[in-house]
Design a protein around this motif. Structure first.
Motif, PDB file in Angstrom:
ATOM      1  N   GLY A 236       0.812  -1.218   0.000  1.00 45.23           N
ATOM      2  CA  GLY A 236       0.000   0.000   0.000  1.00 45.23           C
ATOM      3  C   GLY A 236       0.839   1.259   0.000  1.00 45.23           C
ATOM      4  O   GLY A 236       0.603   2.190  -0.780  1.00 45.23           O
ATOM      5  N   GLY A 237       1.863   1.295   0.877  1.00 46.47           N
ATOM      6  CA  GLY A 237       2.731   2.476   0.916  1.00 46.47           C
ATOM      7  C   GLY A 237       3.516   2.651  -0.365  1.00 46.47           C
ATOM      8  O   GLY A 237       3.655   3.767  -0.890  1.00 46.47           O
ATOM      9  N   GLY A 238       4.045   1.542  -0.893  1.00 44.85           N
ATOM     10  CA  GLY A 238       4.789   1.635  -2.148  1.00 44.85           C
ATOM     11  C   GLY A 238       3.926   2.088  -3.303  1.00 44.85           C
ATOM     12  O   GLY A 238       4.352   2.889  -4.134  1.00 44.85           O
ATOM     13  N   LEU A 239       2.689   1.592  -3.340  1.00 45.53           N
ATOM     14  CA  LEU A 239       1.794   1.963  -4.436  1.00 45.53           C
ATOM     15  C   LEU A 239       1.438   3.444  -4.380  1.00 45.53           C
ATOM     16  O   LEU A 239       1.466   4.139  -5.401  1.00 45.53           O
ATOM     17  CB  LEU A 239       0.526   1.116  -4.380  1.00 45.53           C
ATOM     18  N   LEU A 240       1.095   3.945  -3.209  1.00 43.56           N
ATOM     19  CA  LEU A 240       0.756   5.369  -3.093  1.00 43.56           C
ATOM     20  C   LEU A 240       1.946   6.237  -3.488  1.00 43.56           C
ATOM     21  O   LEU A 240       1.789   7.273  -4.150  1.00 43.56           O
ATOM     22  CB  LEU A 240       0.306   5.685  -1.667  1.00 43.56           C
ATOM     23  N   THR A 241       3.154   5.828  -3.088  1.00 37.24           N
ATOM     24  CA  THR A 241       4.353   6.572  -3.475  1.00 37.24           C
ATOM     25  C   THR A 241       4.526   6.574  -4.986  1.00 37.24           C
ATOM     26  O   THR A 241       4.794   7.617  -5.600  1.00 37.24           O
ATOM     27  CB  THR A 241       5.598   5.953  -2.812  1.00 37.24           C
ATOM     28  N   ALA A 242       4.362   5.401  -5.602  1.00 31.89           N
ATOM     29  CA  ALA A 242       4.531   5.292  -7.050  1.00 31.89           C
ATOM     30  C   ALA A 242       3.500   6.121  -7.796  1.00 31.89           C
ATOM     31  O   ALA A 242       3.830   6.810  -8.780  1.00 31.89           O
ATOM     32  CB  ALA A 242       4.442   3.834  -7.475  1.00 31.89           C
ATOM     33  N   VAL A 258       7.450   1.277  -6.515  1.00 38.66           N
ATOM     34  CA  VAL A 258       7.193  -0.049  -7.078  1.00 38.66           C
ATOM     35  C   VAL A 258       8.093  -1.091  -6.430  1.00 38.66           C
ATOM     36  O   VAL A 258       7.687  -2.251  -6.230  1.00 38.66           O
ATOM     37  CB  VAL A 258       7.375  -0.028  -8.608  1.00 38.66           C
ATOM     38  N   ALA A 259       9.313  -0.699  -6.063  1.00 37.68           N
ATOM     39  CA  ALA A 259      10.203  -1.628  -5.359  1.00 37.68           C
ATOM     40  C   ALA A 259       9.597  -2.038  -4.018  1.00 37.68           C
ATOM     41  O   ALA A 259       9.681  -3.215  -3.619  1.00 37.68           O
ATOM     42  CB  ALA A 259      11.570  -0.977  -5.147  1.00 37.68           C
ATOM     43  N   GLY A 260       8.981  -1.076  -3.321  1.00 37.95           N
ATOM     44  CA  GLY A 260       8.297  -1.422  -2.073  1.00 37.95           C
ATOM     45  C   GLY A 260       7.154  -2.384  -2.302  1.00 37.95           C
ATOM     46  O   GLY A 260       6.961  -3.343  -1.539  1.00 37.95           O
ATOM     47  N   TYR A 261       6.386  -2.144  -3.360  1.00 41.53           N
ATOM     48  CA  TYR A 261       5.279  -3.045  -3.691  1.00 41.53           C
ATOM     49  C   TYR A 261       5.819  -4.438  -4.016  1.00 41.53           C
ATOM     50  O   TYR A 261       5.262  -5.457  -3.577  1.00 41.53           O
ATOM     51  CB  TYR A 261       4.496  -2.484  -4.874  1.00 41.53           C
ATOM     52  N   ALA A 262       6.901  -4.494  -4.800  1.00 43.52           N
ATOM     53  CA  ALA A 262       7.489  -5.780  -5.168  1.00 43.52           C
ATOM     54  C   ALA A 262       7.967  -6.536  -3.939  1.00 43.52           C
ATOM     55  O   ALA A 262       7.830  -7.771  -3.853  1.00 43.52           O
ATOM     56  CB  ALA A 262       8.653  -5.562  -6.139  1.00 43.52           C
ATOM     57  N   VAL A 299       5.921 -11.522 -11.831  1.00 45.35           N
ATOM     58  CA  VAL A 299       6.607 -11.220 -13.098  1.00 45.35           C
ATOM     59  C   VAL A 299       6.274  -9.799 -13.567  1.00 45.35           C
ATOM     60  O   VAL A 299       7.162  -9.029 -13.974  1.00 45.35           O
ATOM     61  CB  VAL A 299       6.202 -12.241 -14.175  1.00 45.35           C
ATOM     62  N   GLY A 300       4.993  -9.437 -13.519  1.00 50.23           N
ATOM     63  CA  GLY A 300       4.589  -8.113 -13.971  1.00 50.23           C
ATOM     64  C   GLY A 300       5.192  -6.997 -13.148  1.00 50.23           C
ATOM     65  O   GLY A 300       5.673  -5.987 -13.686  1.00 50.23           O
ATOM     66  N   VAL A 301       5.202  -7.148 -11.817  1.00 50.80           N
ATOM     67  CA  VAL A 301       5.761  -6.112 -10.951  1.00 50.80           C
ATOM     68  C   VAL A 301       7.270  -6.012 -11.158  1.00 50.80           C
ATOM     69  O   VAL A 301       7.835  -4.912 -11.179  1.00 50.80           O
ATOM     70  CB  VAL A 301       5.423  -6.406  -9.476  1.00 50.80           C
ATOM     71  N   ALA A 302       7.947  -7.149 -11.321  1.00 50.53           N
ATOM     72  CA  ALA A 302       9.389  -7.121 -11.555  1.00 50.53           C
ATOM     73  C   ALA A 302       9.721  -6.411 -12.869  1.00 50.53           C
ATOM     74  O   ALA A 302      10.642  -5.584 -12.937  1.00 50.53           O
ATOM     75  CB  ALA A 302       9.941  -8.548 -11.560  1.00 50.53           C
ATOM     76  N   ALA A 303       8.979  -6.733 -13.923  1.00 48.62           N
ATOM     77  CA  ALA A 303       9.209  -6.076 -15.212  1.00 48.62           C
ATOM     78  C   ALA A 303       8.929  -4.576 -15.113  1.00 48.62           C
ATOM     79  O   ALA A 303       9.669  -3.748 -15.671  1.00 48.62           O
ATOM     80  CB  ALA A 303       8.328  -6.708 -16.288  1.00 48.62           C
ATOM     81  N   ASP A 304       7.877  -4.217 -14.412  1.00 53.82           N
ATOM     82  CA  ASP A 304       7.534  -2.815 -14.193  1.00 53.82           C
ATOM     83  C   ASP A 304       8.682  -2.088 -13.495  1.00 53.82           C
ATOM     84  O   ASP A 304       9.076  -0.979 -13.872  1.00 53.82           O
ATOM     85  CB  ASP A 304       6.257  -2.746 -13.362  1.00 53.82           C
TER      86      ASP A 304
END
Length: 874
Positions: A236-242, A258-262, A299-304
Motif C-alpha cells: 500500500g505504501g509503495g503503491l501510493l508513493t509510485a 514499485v520496489a516497495g510493492y514488489a 513477473v509483472g511487478v518485476a518487469a515494471d
C-alpha cells in the motif's frame, strides 16, 4: 436478523460457516451472472479488430471495471463479514451499491466510447459514490465487530476501495483531457498502476492469505496475521508513493514505490510457497490457477520495476502498457477463475453432493485450459513478432472463453431452482436491484458497441462516406504529424471535390492513430511509422482525431474544411483567376517545379549616391508559392514580396508606381518615410503612374505595402516588401540576409473562401520571402566561423514572428531602430520578436559545420512553412 460468522481459521482453515448458505443464493447468482455478462462483452470487444485501439481499451475496462469490480465488491463484503465476525449489512443497500457500481461503469464505458464527456463524468461520479459507500460499510464493519485472526485482512479491501476512487479520478482526467498534454503520460501510468496493483492487486493478496490455505486444505501458518500487516504496509505504501510520483513525473521516486510493492509481493509469495503441503488440495484446479496468478503478478511487478529504473517515462509508456494484457489475463482472469472454481459451488449450493457436482463442472479439462491460457500469457509477455502476440491472444481467449462457458452452465443450473421460487428466503426479490443494474449496464453497453461498430468504414485506403461525387480532378497529399498530444496541421482546407490523401506519421514516443469522421483510420502507429489514408473526393467538412481515450479531449484533433472558392462579383475583383488549382494543395514534402529557384535572400549592397530611383509595376503574376503549387498573386515588381530597397540614413527614394493591373486600382505606403499620405498613398487606376518621394531620416527595417482598401486582401495576396536603412557605423559581416515573414492564403484572389480565411486568420501556410519551405529545399550557405546578419520584417498582414536560428545564440539584436544587445555585452538572445509591421536584425557566428534551421518559433507557423536551413560547411 443478523448472524455472526465463525472464525475462518477454525477447522484447519477450511471455509467458514458463513460460506455455507447464510447468505441468499439469489444475490450471489445474480452478481455472478453480471460478472459473466461483463466478461462476455469483453471477449466481444477483443474480437472487434477493425477498431482495435478503442476496442482494446473497451475490452480492458469491460473486464476490469465490469467483471472484476463486480466480483471484488461482492466478495470483499462477503469475506469482510466472515473475517471480522461482523453483522450482515442490509441486503437492500448492498444491492443498491452494487447496482450503482455497475451503472457507473456503464456510464464511463459508453461516455468514453461515444466521446460524451458529460456522461463520462456522471459515470465516474456515480462509480466513486458507490465505491465510497462500499468503503464506509467496510469501515463500519470493523467498529464493534468481534474480530478474529484475519480481521486485519479487511484493511486490504478498505485500501483497495481508496485506490479505485483515486483511479477513477485519474481516469476521468485522462478521458476528458483535463490532465493536459504535458502530464498525460504520467497520469496515465499512475492510473494503470493504481487500478491494476491497487484495486485488483490488494484484494487479491489479502484474500489469498485466507483462501490459499483453505483451497489447499491445510492450516494457516501462525505468522499469517503479522505478515499480512507488513505486506499491506509495503504494497500500500509503495503503491501510493509510485502513483504520486508518476503523476508528478518523478520516475526515480516511482521506481522506489514499485520496489516497495514488489517487496510486499515477495513476502506474500514466500509465505504462500511455504504453506504448500504434499497432501492433495481440496481443489487442485483452483490451487494451480491461484498459484499461476501470483506468479504472473510477481513477473509483472518485476518487469515494471526494471522499466521504471532504466528509462524515462516518455520512453517506457508503451512498454508498461504492454504489461496490461499480461496482468489482465495472467493475474486477474486466473484469480477470478481459481477463486470462483472453489467458491461458486459453496455459495450456490446447500449440500455436499450438489457442491461436488457443480465443482466437477467447473473443473472439466482444467489442466488443458490452464496450460493453454498460460502459454497464451507467455506469448503476450515475451517481445516476439506480431504472429506470436496474436497467437497468445487467441490461446488466452480460448482458455477464458472455456471457463466462461462452464460458469454459465453452473449459473444456469443453479438458477433453475431460484426461478422456480425455491429460494424461500426472498432471493428473487433480493436480487431485483442487482438485476436492474445488470440489465441497464449490459444493455446500454451493448448498444454503445453496436452503434460505434456501425459508424462507418474504419479501414485505411477506402473513400470516406459522404465524399462521393464529381471531383475537381485535383489530388492533394498533406503530411500529417502526430506528436505532443497534437495533430499538425490542425486544419486542412480544400476545395469541394478534391481527392485528399493524408500521409500520417507518428513522431511521438507513445502510440497514436488517426480516425477520420465517417471515413478511414490508421492502425495504431509506433514512433516513426507512417500510413497513408485515402479519403477520395471530399465534398463535406469533417473532423479527424486520435481514438485513444482522452487524446481527442486533450486536443488531438484535425479539422478538414471544404471551401467554395467561387469568385465574388465585386467589379474591382471580377475577372481574376488563379493559375493554381483552387484546391490550394499544399504538400511541403513535395518537390518544386523543374527549374524553380528559391528567392535570393542576400541583401544587395546599398547603391551609390544619395538619391535612389526605383520603378515598381503593380500587376497580377503567377508565382510558385509552395512545392508544386502555383498561385496568382498581386505583386510589386512581379514578386511577392516586392523588391527590397536598401539605403542609408538621409538617402532619398523616388519610387514610381505603375499600375499594370487591368482589373483594379493600387497604391503604395512606405513606412520608412514621414509625409502626409493624402497624395503619395492614393489609389491609381490601371494604366496610371504615381511618383512617391520620401527621405529615409531614420534607420531600421521598414515595411511597405499596398495602400488600397481593402488592405487585408491586397497585402494578403502579396503586395508588400521591405526597406532596409542601415544604422550609422554598421559593421561589415560575411553574409547579410533579408527575410520577410508573412501569411499565405491560397485560392482565387478576392474569392469569398479566401477572404473568409483572411478574416479568420487561418492561412494555408506561413512563409519567408513569399514561398513556403523554399529555404528548406535550397538552404542558405555559409562557412564555419563566418558571421551572418539576418534582417527580418514581419509583413503579416495579421501575424508577427519570433525569429530563431536553431543551434546559435544572437550576440547582436537591433529592433525598431534601437540596439537591444551588442557583442561587447555579456548577455545573449535567442529570439527576435516582432509584431506585425515591425522590423530589425540579429547577428550570430556559426561555430562549426552542420545544418542550422531557422524558424518562426511559433511552431504552428514553423510546421506550416515558416522554416528554412542554413547549411554551414567547413
Amino acid at each position: 436478523m443478523y448472524r455472526k460468522s465463525d472464525d475462518p481459521a477454525v477447522g484447519g482453515g477450511h471455509p467458514p460457516s458463513r460460506f455455507k448458505g447464510s447468505g441468499p443464493r439469489g444475490r450471489h447468482l445474480a452478481a455472478h451472472v453480471l460478472v459473466a455478462v461483463w466478461a462476455l462483452l469483453a471477449l466481444v470487444a477483443v474480437s472487434a479488430q477493425q477498431t482495435l485501439p478503442v476496442a482494446r481499451w473497451l475490452a480492458i475496462h469491460l473486464f476490469l471495471l465490469g467483471a472484476a469490480t463486480t466480483a471484488i465488491v461482492v466478495w470483499s463484503e462477503h469475506f469482510a463479514v466472515a473475517m471480522l465476525h461482523a453483522p450482515l449489512p442490509d441486503r437492500r443497500w448492498s444491492n443498491t451499491r452494487l447496482a450503482g457500481v455497475n451503472l457507473g461503469v456503464a456510464g464511463v464505458l459508453v461516455g468514453v466510447w461515444a466521446d460524451l464527456p458529460v456522461l463520462t463524468g456522471v459515470g465516474c461520479a456515480l462509480l466513486i459514490t458507490a465505491i465510497t459507500a462500499h468503503l464506509v460499510v467496510l469501515v463500519r464493519m470493523g467498529r464493534g465487530a468481534l474480530g478474529g485472526r484475519l480481521a486485519p485482512i479487511a484493511d486490504y479491501y478498505r485500501a483497495a476501495a481508496v485506490t479505485l476512487v483515486i483511479g477513477a479520478v485519474l481516469g476521468w482526467l485522462l478521458a476528458t483531457g483535463k490532465a493536459g498534454p504535458g502530464h498525460y503520460t504520467g497520469v496515465k501510468l499512475a492510473h494503470v498502476h493504481v487500478t491494476l496493483l491497487g484495486w485488483i492487486g490488494l484484494p487479491v493478496l489479502g484474500t489469498l492469505f485466507m483462501l490459499w490455505p483453505t483451497v489447499l486444505g491445510v492450516r494457516m501458518a501462525e505468522r499469517t496475521t503479522r505478515l499480512a500487516r507488513w505486506v499491506l504496509v509495503l504494497t500500500g505504501g509503495g503503491l501510493l508513493t509510485a502513483v504520486a510520483a508518476l503523476s508528478a513525473g518523478w520516475r526515480p521516486v516511482a521506481a522506489l514505490g514499485v520496489a516497495g510493492y514488489a517487496a510486499g509481493v515477495a513476502v506474500a509469495a514466500h509465505l504462500f510457497a511455504r504453506t504448500v503441503r504434499r497432501r492433495p488440495a481440496i481443489s487442485a484446479a483452483a490451487a494451480w490457477m491461484l498459484a499461476a496468478a501470483v506468479g504472473w503478478l510477481a513477473v509483472g511487478v518485476a518487469a515494471d520495476l526494471v522499466l521504471l529504473a532504466a528509462r524515462p517515462l516518455s520512453e517506457i509508456a508503451d512498454d508498461i502498457e504492454s504489461l496490461v494484457p499480461v496482468l489482465l489475463v495472467g493475474l486477474v482472469a486466473q484469480v477470478l477463475m481459481g477463486a470462483l472454481t472453489y467458491l461458486l459451488p459453496i455459495v450456490l449450493t446447500s449440500g455436499p453432493k450438489e457442491r461436488a457436482a457443480l465443482r466437477a463442472v467447473l473443473e472439466r479439462g482444467w489442466l488443458t485450459r490452464l496450460v493453454v491460457l498460460n502459454i497464451g500469457v507467455a506469448l503476450l509477455a515475451l517481445p516476439l513478432a506480431h504472429p506470436a502476440g496474436t497467437a497468445g491472444m487467441l490461446l488466452a481467449g480460448a482458455g477464458g472463453a472455456a471457463f466462461l462457458a462452464l460458469t454459465v452452465c453452473v449459473l444456469v443450473r443453479s438458477g433453475r431452482g431460484l426461478l422456480a421460487g425455491r429460494d424461500k428466503a426472498g432471493g428473487v426479490a433480493a436480487r431485483r436491484p442487482v438485476l436492474w443494474g445488470t440489465a441497464a449496464g449490459a444493455v446500454v453497453t451493448v448498444l454503445a458497441v453496436l452503434v460505434a461498430n456501425s459508424g462507418g468504414n474504419t479501414t485505411g485506403g477506402v473513400n470516406a462516406a459522404g465524399t462521393a461525387g464529381a471531383g475537381t480532378g485535383a489530388t492533394r497529399t498533406v503530411a500529417v504529424t502526430l506528436a505532443d498530444m497534437r495533430i499538425r496541421p490542425a486544419r486542412i482546407e480544400v476545395a469541394a471535390g478534391t481527392a485528399l490523401r493524408l500521409k500520417v506519421t507518428n513522431a511521438d514516443a507513445q502510440r497514436h492513430d488517426l480516425k477520420v469522421e465517417d471515413g478511414p483510420s490508421t492502425p495504431m502507429l509506433a514512433q516513426g511509422t507512417t500510413r497513408v489514408l485515402d479519403l477520395g473526393p471530399v465534398t463535406e467538412s469533417r473532423e479527424a482525431w486520435c481514438t485513444l481515450p482522452g487524446h481527442r479531449a486533450a486536443g488531438m484533433t484535425l479539422d478538414i474544411v471544404v471551401n467554395d472558392d467561387t469568385a465574388t462579383d465585386n467589379s474591382e475583383h471580377k475577372g481574376h483567376t488563379s493559375a493554381a488549382a483552387d484546391d490550394g494543395g499544399l504538400d511541403l514534402s513535395a518537390d518544386f517545379s523543374s527549374g524553380w529557384q528559391a528567392r535570393d535572400a542576400d541583401l544587395a549592397p546599398a547603391p551609390g549616391g544619395t538619391v535612389h530611383k526605383v520603378e515598381l509595376h503593380a500587376a497580377q503574376t503567377t508565382v510558385e508559392v509552395a512545392p508544386g503549387v502555383k498561385q496568382q498573386m498581386w505583386t510589386f515588381g512581379s514578386t511577392a514580396p516586392g523588391p527590397t530597397l536598401h539605403g542609408k540614413v538621409g538617402d532619398v527614394f523616388e519610387v514610381t508606381l505603375v499600375n499594370d493591373d487591368h482589373g483594379m486600382g493600387h497604391g503604395i505606403d512606405f513606412h520608412a518615410g514621414s509625409l502626409a499620405p493624402d497624395k503619395p498613398m492614393h489609389t491609381i487606376q490601371p494604366g496610371e503612374r504615381l511618383v512617391y518621394r520620401f527621405r529615409a531620416e531614420k534607420a531600421g527595417a521598414w515595411l511597405y505595402h499596398c495602400s488600397t482598401a481593402p488592405m487585408l486582401q491586397h497585402m494578403g495576396n502579396g503586395m508588400y516588401g521591405a526597406v532596409v536603412i542601415d544604422p550609422p557605423g554598421l559593421a561589415k559581416v560575411d553574409h547579410e540576409y533579408v527575410l520577410v515573414s508573412s501569411e499565405l492564403y491560397l485560392g482565387t484572389p478576392g474569392s469569398t473562401a479566401q477572404v473568409t480565411k483572411m478574416r479568420q486568420n487561418t492561412p494555408d501556410a506561413w512563409v519567408f520571402n513569399g514561398i513556403a519551405n523554399q529555404y528548406a529545399q535550397q538552404p542558405l550557405k555559409v562557412k564555419a566561423g563566418e558571421r551572418a546578419r539576418f534582417w527580418v520584417v514581419a509583413a503579416g498582414p495579421s501575424d508577427g514572428i519570433a525569429f530563431h536560428v536553431v543551434g546559435t545564440v544572437f550576440d547582436t539584436v537591433y529592433k525598431e531602430g534601437a540596439y537591444l544587445l551588442k557583442p561587447d555585452q555579456p548577455g545573449g538572445s535567442q529570439v527576435l520578436d516582432l509584431a506585425t509591421a515591425q522590423g530589425g536584425f540579429v547577428e550570430t557566428t556559426f561555430p562549426e559545420a552542420g545544418h542550422y534551421a531557422f524558424v518562426d518559433h511559433d511552431m504552428r507557423h514553423a510546421e506550416a512553412g515558416a522554416h528554412g536551413m542554413v547549411e554551414v560547411s567547413k
